[in-house]
Design a protein around this motif. Structure first.
Motif, PDB file in Angstrom:
ATOM      1  N   ASP A 104       8.054  -8.042 -10.130  1.00  0.00           N
ATOM      2  CA  ASP A 104       9.371  -7.469  -9.829  1.00  0.00           C
ATOM      3  C   ASP A 104       9.383  -6.722  -8.500  1.00  0.00           C
ATOM      4  O   ASP A 104      10.270  -6.914  -7.661  1.00  0.00           O
ATOM      5  N   ARG A 105       8.423  -5.836  -8.293  1.00  0.00           N
ATOM      6  CA  ARG A 105       8.390  -5.046  -7.061  1.00  0.00           C
ATOM      7  C   ARG A 105       8.163  -5.931  -5.841  1.00  0.00           C
ATOM      8  O   ARG A 105       8.782  -5.725  -4.786  1.00  0.00           O
ATOM      9  N   ALA A 106       7.282  -6.882  -5.986  1.00  0.00           N
ATOM     10  CA  ALA A 106       6.982  -7.787  -4.862  1.00  0.00           C
ATOM     11  C   ALA A 106       8.218  -8.603  -4.490  1.00  0.00           C
ATOM     12  O   ALA A 106       8.491  -8.839  -3.309  1.00  0.00           O
ATOM     13  N   HIS A 107       8.977  -9.045  -5.486  1.00  0.00           N
ATOM     14  CA  HIS A 107      10.214  -9.776  -5.212  1.00  0.00           C
ATOM     15  C   HIS A 107      11.212  -8.898  -4.453  1.00  0.00           C
ATOM     16  O   HIS A 107      11.959  -9.390  -3.601  1.00  0.00           O
ATOM     17  N   ARG A 108      11.220  -7.607  -4.753  1.00  0.00           N
ATOM     18  CA  ARG A 108      12.114  -6.700  -4.022  1.00  0.00           C
ATOM     19  C   ARG A 108      11.713  -6.631  -2.546  1.00  0.00           C
ATOM     20  O   ARG A 108      12.582  -6.618  -1.669  1.00  0.00           O
ATOM     21  N   LEU A 109      10.425  -6.588  -2.278  1.00  0.00           N
ATOM     22  CA  LEU A 109       9.969  -6.578  -0.879  1.00  0.00           C
ATOM     23  C   LEU A 109      10.419  -7.841  -0.160  1.00  0.00           C
ATOM     24  O   LEU A 109      10.867  -7.797   0.990  1.00  0.00           O
ATOM     25  N   LYS A 138      -5.464  -9.674  -5.642  1.00  0.00           N
ATOM     26  CA  LYS A 138      -5.015  -8.282  -5.609  1.00  0.00           C
ATOM     27  C   LYS A 138      -3.778  -8.124  -6.493  1.00  0.00           C
ATOM     28  O   LYS A 138      -2.945  -9.017  -6.587  1.00  0.00           O
ATOM     29  N   ASP A 139      -3.686  -6.959  -7.109  1.00  0.00           N
ATOM     30  CA  ASP A 139      -2.567  -6.679  -7.998  1.00  0.00           C
ATOM     31  C   ASP A 139      -1.349  -6.275  -7.171  1.00  0.00           C
ATOM     32  O   ASP A 139      -1.192  -5.113  -6.784  1.00  0.00           O
ATOM     33  N   ILE A 140      -0.472  -7.238  -6.901  1.00  0.00           N
ATOM     34  CA  ILE A 140       0.693  -6.966  -6.061  1.00  0.00           C
ATOM     35  C   ILE A 140       1.848  -6.343  -6.843  1.00  0.00           C
ATOM     36  O   ILE A 140       2.970  -6.267  -6.337  1.00  0.00           O
ATOM     37  N   SER A 141       1.573  -5.846  -8.045  1.00  0.00           N
ATOM     38  CA  SER A 141       2.542  -4.977  -8.704  1.00  0.00           C
ATOM     39  C   SER A 141       2.264  -3.525  -8.331  1.00  0.00           C
ATOM     40  O   SER A 141       3.105  -2.646  -8.550  1.00  0.00           O
ATOM     41  N   ASN A 142       1.096  -3.276  -7.760  1.00  0.00           N
ATOM     42  CA  ASN A 142       0.679  -1.926  -7.384  1.00  0.00           C
ATOM     43  C   ASN A 142       1.377  -1.490  -6.099  1.00  0.00           C
ATOM     44  O   ASN A 142       1.330  -2.191  -5.079  1.00  0.00           O
ATOM     45  N   ILE A 143       2.010  -0.331  -6.130  1.00  0.00           N
ATOM     46  CA  ILE A 143       2.809   0.128  -5.001  1.00  0.00           C
ATOM     47  C   ILE A 143       1.959   0.349  -3.755  1.00  0.00           C
ATOM     48  O   ILE A 143       2.401   0.051  -2.634  1.00  0.00           O
ATOM     49  N   ASN A 144       0.755   0.847  -3.913  1.00  0.00           N
ATOM     50  CA  ASN A 144      -0.100   1.082  -2.740  1.00  0.00           C
ATOM     51  C   ASN A 144      -0.473  -0.227  -2.052  1.00  0.00           C
ATOM     52  O   ASN A 144      -0.475  -0.320  -0.816  1.00  0.00           O
ATOM     53  N   ILE A 145      -0.795  -1.250  -2.846  1.00  0.00           N
ATOM     54  CA  ILE A 145      -1.123  -2.555  -2.274  1.00  0.00           C
ATOM     55  C   ILE A 145       0.113  -3.156  -1.602  1.00  0.00           C
ATOM     56  O   ILE A 145       0.035  -3.690  -0.489  1.00  0.00           O
ATOM     57  N   LEU A 146       1.258  -3.044  -2.244  1.00  0.00           N
ATOM     58  CA  LEU A 146       2.498  -3.564  -1.664  1.00  0.00           C
ATOM     59  C   LEU A 146       2.859  -2.846  -0.371  1.00  0.00           C
ATOM     60  O   LEU A 146       3.359  -3.473   0.574  1.00  0.00           O
ATOM     61  N   SER A 147       2.607  -1.553  -0.317  1.00  0.00           N
ATOM     62  CA  SER A 147       2.932  -0.808   0.910  1.00  0.00           C
ATOM     63  C   SER A 147       2.066  -1.266   2.074  1.00  0.00           C
ATOM     64  O   SER A 147       2.523  -1.340   3.222  1.00  0.00           O
ATOM     65  N   GLU A 148       0.817  -1.618   1.800  1.00  0.00           N
ATOM     66  CA  GLU A 148      -0.070  -2.139   2.844  1.00  0.00           C
ATOM     67  C   GLU A 148       0.435  -3.498   3.341  1.00  0.00           C
ATOM     68  O   GLU A 148       0.412  -3.778   4.544  1.00  0.00           O
ATOM     69  N   ILE A 149       0.885  -4.337   2.414  1.00  0.00           N
ATOM     70  CA  ILE A 149       1.410  -5.654   2.791  1.00  0.00           C
ATOM     71  C   ILE A 149       2.697  -5.496   3.597  1.00  0.00           C
ATOM     72  O   ILE A 149       2.901  -6.201   4.589  1.00  0.00           O
ATOM     73  N   ALA A 150       3.548  -4.565   3.192  1.00  0.00           N
ATOM     74  CA  ALA A 150       4.799  -4.327   3.909  1.00  0.00           C
ATOM     75  C   ALA A 150       4.529  -3.922   5.349  1.00  0.00           C
ATOM     76  O   ALA A 150       5.177  -4.417   6.285  1.00  0.00           O
ATOM     77  N   GLU A 151       3.551  -3.044   5.551  1.00  0.00           N
ATOM     78  CA  GLU A 151       3.243  -2.592   6.912  1.00  0.00           C
ATOM     79  C   GLU A 151       2.586  -3.703   7.720  1.00  0.00           C
ATOM     80  O   GLU A 151       2.929  -3.921   8.896  1.00  0.00           O
ATOM     81  N   ALA A 152       1.658  -4.424   7.107  1.00  0.00           N
ATOM     82  CA  ALA A 152       0.977  -5.518   7.806  1.00  0.00           C
ATOM     83  C   ALA A 152       1.945  -6.632   8.187  1.00  0.00           C
ATOM     84  O   ALA A 152       1.725  -7.341   9.180  1.00  0.00           O
ATOM     85  N   SER A 153       3.032  -6.764   7.442  1.00  0.00           N
ATOM     86  CA  SER A 153       4.033  -7.797   7.710  1.00  0.00           C
ATOM     87  C   SER A 153       5.117  -7.332   8.678  1.00  0.00           C
ATOM     88  O   SER A 153       6.051  -8.087   8.973  1.00  0.00           O
ATOM     89  N   CYS A 154       5.011  -6.086   9.134  1.00  0.00           N
ATOM     90  CA  CYS A 154       6.015  -5.483  10.039  1.00  0.00           C
ATOM     91  C   CYS A 154       7.381  -5.373   9.376  1.00  0.00           C
ATOM     92  O   CYS A 154       8.421  -5.484  10.036  1.00  0.00           O
ATOM     93  N   LEU A 155       7.391  -5.187   8.060  1.00  0.00           N
ATOM     94  CA  LEU A 155       8.637  -4.987   7.330  1.00  0.00           C
ATOM     95  C   LEU A 155       9.048  -3.520   7.367  1.00  0.00           C
ATOM     96  O   LEU A 155      10.184  -3.182   7.673  1.00  0.00           O
ATOM     97  N   MET A 156       8.101  -2.651   7.048  1.00  0.00           N
ATOM     98  CA  MET A 156       8.315  -1.204   7.068  1.00  0.00           C
ATOM     99  C   MET A 156       6.958  -0.523   6.994  1.00  0.00           C
ATOM    100  O   MET A 156       5.941  -1.178   6.709  1.00  0.00           O
TER     101      MET A 156
END
Length: 242
Positions: A104-109, A138-156
């Motif tokens: 769910d969280r990953a889909h929001r990103l 990696k557990d992409i439901s985890n907010i910390n992991i998702l935040s790293e992906i968001a930054e690495a992707s230049c999303l936020m």
């Protein structure tokens, strides 16, 4: 000559290796067909689906154990082996194990990426999410992991992503898109919808997509929008389900 845009909507789930493989197959087919039909432009939007709604955030499940429980040893082994082989065909190192997670969280990103940067940014974010889950487990439901992906992707930034994911922003719109897919009769992914009219279901290969895209482009008048729906439909492969 005027450019003709072809709109593709891809219904996917990040837990599905065939959705990841399909992203590569579709991109490859688009690159190939646009070399010949240089007036053809594709816009690809990814929309969410959830294959395993019972999985809770931060509580990943073992993919192999789940497949065995669902399909039995023999069928599960064949399915996991097929993931690995099909992945290798498109240059992805997909192991036969791994985890299933709440997406769910990953889909929001991914949705936020579409809103902010359209096709290009969404494809980047989704590719990185798939890589993290399917390849690196990696557990992409985890907010910390998702935040790293968001930054690495230049999303936020990481901090912005944590704030966003802890909020209710875009929760309802993503849930509505998932429900829309279910009401539309979708029960498995990936599904590729062309121009809102025709759907290609299952983990098709690059060659299947290429055949369909070429037939669409080659349909008389399609590029300048004078091709009728009936003649376009006849030009499509039998792989398409109306």
């Amino acid at each position: 000559m005027a450019t003709k845009q072809v709109n593709l909507t891809v219904i996917y789930d990040l837990n599905c290796p065939f959705s990841f493989i399909g992203q590569k197959e579709i991109s490859s087919a688009i690159d190939e067909v646009t070399k010949t039909y240089n007036t053809l432009h594709f816009q690809v939007e990814y929309r969410p689906y959830v294959l395993h709604p019972s999985i809770k955030p931060d509580q990943p499940q073992d993919r192999t154990a789940h497949c065995i429980q669902t399909y039995g040893d023999e069928k599960a082994s064949a399915c996991l082996k097929k993931f690995k082989e099909r992945g290798r065909d498109v240059g992805l190192e997909i192991s036969e194990g791994g985890i299933l997670v709440n997406t769910d969280r990953a889909h929001r990103l991914a949705y936020r990426a579409w809103k902010k940067g359209g096709q290009s940014l969404q494809q980047t974010v989704i590719s990185n999410l798939f890589q993290a889950l399917i390849v690196n487990h990696k557990d992409i439901s985890n907010i910390n992991i998702l935040s790293e992906i968001a930054e690495a992707s230049c999303l936020m930034s990481k901090d912005q992503a944590i704030t966003y994911l802890n909020s209710d922003d875009d929760v309802q719109v993503v849930e509505d898109q998932i429900e829309e897919a279910r009401k539309g009769g979708i029960s498995g992914v990936p599904v590729v919808i062309i121009e809102g009219r025709w759907a290609i279901s299952g983990g098709q290969t690059r060659d299947v997509y290429l055949q369909i895209f070429k037939k669409l482009a080659g349909c008389k008048g399609f590029i300048n929008s004078t091709c009728s729906p009936e003649s376009t439909a006849k030009a499509l492969s039998a792989k398409i389900v109306a």
